[in-house]
Design an enzyme around this catalytic site. Sequence first.
Site, PDB file in Angstrom:
ATOM      1  N   LYS A  58     -76.231  22.500  47.294  1.00  0.00           N
ATOM      2  CA  LYS A  58     -76.107  21.619  46.114  1.00  0.00           C
ATOM      3  C   LYS A  58     -74.979  22.125  45.224  1.00  0.00           C
ATOM      4  CE  LYS A  58     -79.791  24.438  44.145  1.00  0.00           C
ATOM      5  NZ  LYS A  58     -81.200  24.495  43.727  1.00  0.00           N
ATOM      6  N   TYR A 364     -40.231  24.979  19.267  1.00  0.00           N
ATOM      7  CA  TYR A 364     -40.335  23.869  20.221  1.00  0.00           C
ATOM      8  C   TYR A 364     -39.522  22.657  19.751  1.00  0.00           C
ATOM      9  CZ  TYR A 364     -43.891  26.109  23.097  1.00  0.00           C
ATOM     10  OH  TYR A 364     -44.544  26.953  23.951  1.00  0.00           O
ATOM     11  N   HIS A 778     -69.008  22.547  14.858  1.00  0.00           N
ATOM     12  CA  HIS A 778     -70.262  23.122  14.376  1.00  0.00           C
ATOM     13  C   HIS A 778     -71.222  23.358  15.533  1.00  0.00           C
ATOM     14  CE1 HIS A 778     -69.423  21.137  10.219  1.00  0.00           C
ATOM     15  NE2 HIS A 778     -68.805  22.297  10.352  1.00  0.00           N
TER      16      HIS A 778
END
Length: 1119
Positions: A58, A364, A778
Amino acid sequence: MSAKAISEQTGKEFLYKFICTKAAIQNKFKYARVRPETDWDLLIQEHPWLQTEHLVVKPDQLIKRRGKLGLIGVNLGLSGVKEWLKPRLGWETMVGRAKGVLKNFLIEPFVPHRQEEEFYVCIYAAREGDYVLFHHEGGVDVGDVDSKAYKFLVEVDGKLSEQDVSNHLLQHVPENRKSILASFIVGLFALYEDLYFTYLEINPLVVTDAGVFVLDMAAKIDATADYICKGKWGDVDFPPPFGREAYPEEAYIANLDAKSGASLKLTILNPKGRIWTMVAGGGASVVYSDTICDLGGVDELANYGEYSGAPSEQQTYDYAKTILSLMTREQHSEGKILIIGGSIANFTNVAATFKGIVRAIKDYQNPLQNHNVSIFVRRGGPNYQEGLRVMGEVGKTTGIPIYVFGTETHMTAIVGMALGHRSIPDQPPMAAHTANFLLNASGSPSTPAPSRTASFSESKSEDTNRPSMNLKHSIPQGRARQEKKRENKCYIREPCTLSEDNKMSKATVLFSRHTKSIIWGMQTRAVQGMLDFDYVCSRDEPSVSAMVYPFTGDHKQKFYWGHKEILIPVYKNMADALKKHPEVDVLINFASLRSAYDSTVETMSFSQIRAIAIIAEGIPEALTRRLIKMADENGVTIIGPATVGGIKPGCYKIGNTGGMLDNILASKLYRPGSVAYVSRSGGMSNELNNIISRTTDGVYEGVAIGGDRYPGSTFMDHVLRYQDTPGVKMIVVLGEIGGTEEYKICTGIKEGRITKPVVIWCIGTCATMFTSEVQFGHAGACANETSETALAKNQALREIGAIVPRNFDELGEVIKAVYDDLVAKGVIVPAQEVPPPTVPMDYSWARELGLIRKPASFMTSICDERGQELIYAGMPITEIFKEDMGLGGVLGLLWFQRRLPKHACHFIEMCLMVTADHGPAVSGAHNTIVCARAGKDLISSLTSGLLTIGDRFGGALDAAAKQFSKAFDSSLIAMDFVNKMKKEGQLIMGIGHRVKSINNPDMRVQILKDFVKQNFPATPLLDYALEVEKITTSKKPNLILNVDGFIGVAMVDLLRNCGAFTREEADEYVEIGALNGIFVLGRSMGFIGHYLDQKRLKQGLYRHPWDDISYVLPEHMTM
């Protein structure tokens, strides 16, 4: 987050290793893992049972209901397993809405058994304790276990006995199986508690005559308990949900987060997505994701993440460059969007964090331009004006479209702008700095903040109705409670009484103008913020009576009260602090996650404490639940954990709540309004302060209960307090995905317990749109079932009569509509605004804002320790080690501010080696030994030896270099130099030795000479010194060029001829004494060696023998 899913293999390993039960558990550790790269021959060699037993295979990838999905191969031989895996292993498949690759499989022995031998058992955590579920029919077809299974609650700190299990859970179990199952379940529960599981399900659990078999298992553990369980857990791998790959960038950010006191989170949802976010704050990050999805951007949302908790500039840079690297890997036909958003920070210096982001944008610049990236910025908080200015400037200098907005713009408005749903307004001129609110340049006594017509309300004494329904959003009717008019808007605490269940009832009013508190932890910035708030609220006395800090002795700490300095006592232990300050009834606990539990428990043993705010994030849930239980028993209200606190305008604020004074003044938090709110997020609570101040007469009270799954106090606790507080006219709640606390508000409204208008919005609506589970910032922001989703909560609240906006963007409009209706009805009567007193700005913050300048007390040009990495003369310490520069290279950087050639570095190291020691008889070593034998410490003994270094001992390097250089530069031939020095009666420094001579040469000098001659590009001064040596040794054989003299002249040749210095620089280093430093540094090693040698030999106090002293006293004089 706290509750994290673990693989089935990890869960079973924990169970097999640590469960304690009388039941005979079979097939322990009998499993094999298969991945696409697995070598089958090696696997069979490691697990020979694979060839002899029937097998089950499995996937082990957090997939639910594998049996129903046909993802379990049962009763197969090894060849059958291989055939079964062929169309699955490494192939993409759909599980529900999630598409992912099956790449991790588990093979276990097949267990023959009958259906009636299958059982179901599950343990999961809740606020009130842990529930044990059991059903006598397990397996694939178990169905709705919540409705079918027997359930038993083990309360917090309770125990589970075999009798409990038998009586409450095993009614339908055959008698011959009850004892085994009872013992196993009790052992399983003990394991669950000991290893801090939050969820543990076994289905089926098979019990046969042979014993107990754990077939399928799913589990979650409380990751915050790592510091407690590390010894048993080891290094736990937390796999991602199926359908979402684990990216190395996520692991990189997780590693940064683990090393930081700040919070850094990153989840990559769609690496090819167009919309990328970089949001500050756990709550705000959810709100931005909600808004993006609400506006149709769910398929293009590339990531979820947040940075909060005052990360450093370097940490923010590392986080930002990771995001920018990811978003500039693949082109998008429509270009890309970066949303740099956030609520109003409480204590994070926005300008400092933005500096890190700006550095990343500059790095960048070209990829961002090539990928047609547009950046939208909205932020508030300490020094946000400077941060926005810097961000705007980098847009102009790089040519990257950057649109910058502050607190005047609704938090999520930039999402609509970015996605083309609203126009981009002309950007208003930014205030120069945070000090605009603090320095009243106009000379007017009024508050410099923009004025509002509405202010705090006067209470009505007669019955009042809730607002009518003629608003944009329907508002239910209801009778409000009678409210007695009070002159003072801050109320004294009501006495606590004992309730029917023997728990102390909690006070309705937590804070007043007279509240006194103790601060646990040396949080001077937070305390000063509280005192400034007290002062601007015109409190009579500071709200902080004392501080507790166990790591120092009792002392006093200096703070400011307005213009004057005051002293606040600091105590080593809580008992002393509370004994000396009986007026204190609030604790603000800044202890770390490891100390917060113990310090809170200690404080609750004192009956005078009625409210505790716990700031720390990451306290294990099991410990938090114990705190909740103790608090309920003692009538203590807990705010937190994982909170910034709360605020009661005009009365009291907890720690950093509300931010700095500019935000306090801008949001009119120095006096009460009519609106009370409760939120989970600290950052979003400050955003609510802003929204409410702009749409109503202001905040009456606000609390951030914290982002954990089990906050110390709940939404309903505070809503009921607000309902019973006359000064509160309307209530605002910012709910969240996860948990069911918001449904209690539904019940309160339905039963008539809550009659005041409640405006509520639950964030996290985007969660149902994602194809795989996302854990938001949270710990509690994760839905375990449909009822815990934000959509379900908002719908239920709307149906019961709460005022629910359509999205967060409309929250401010709805609050304003309700407020205006209450004013029109006379429920709220705006009062006259009173300007607060001005508060001086701290020097350190004024300097941070660039308002003042001051000459520095020190200047340095060799080292900088302020950043993420130590820098020597501009070179990061990691580069120094990477290039293997050695001690000579480091000395070159720190002494000479430059990289020296390799031969120069090696020569310096040789000099240190040859000068390290010259035996115990020389004066410096002698002094060190005498001092060590007198019982002095290492530093004192070393200093005693170093103080003997001078022209006569060891300090001749500089003098020799100067004398020989002067003579050589003056074109004096060697003979003339010797004669001149003799005529002037001066010794030639660096010439002569007490022991060595031309016939007994000093091998140290010989070693150095050979190296110098082979490696230095030129040695004119050394050659000159050797000519002098020929002359002096012809007169006396011990007048050799000694090691000091050799090093001195050779260093001059090095400085002048190695190519790293100008002639002026070389002469300056000789003049300022750099060469003597080589002897001091080298000989320090020898002196330390002598000190350690004397200590190791345990030598006693040295006293010089009399016979080695010639006593020459004056003869006795007589008259």
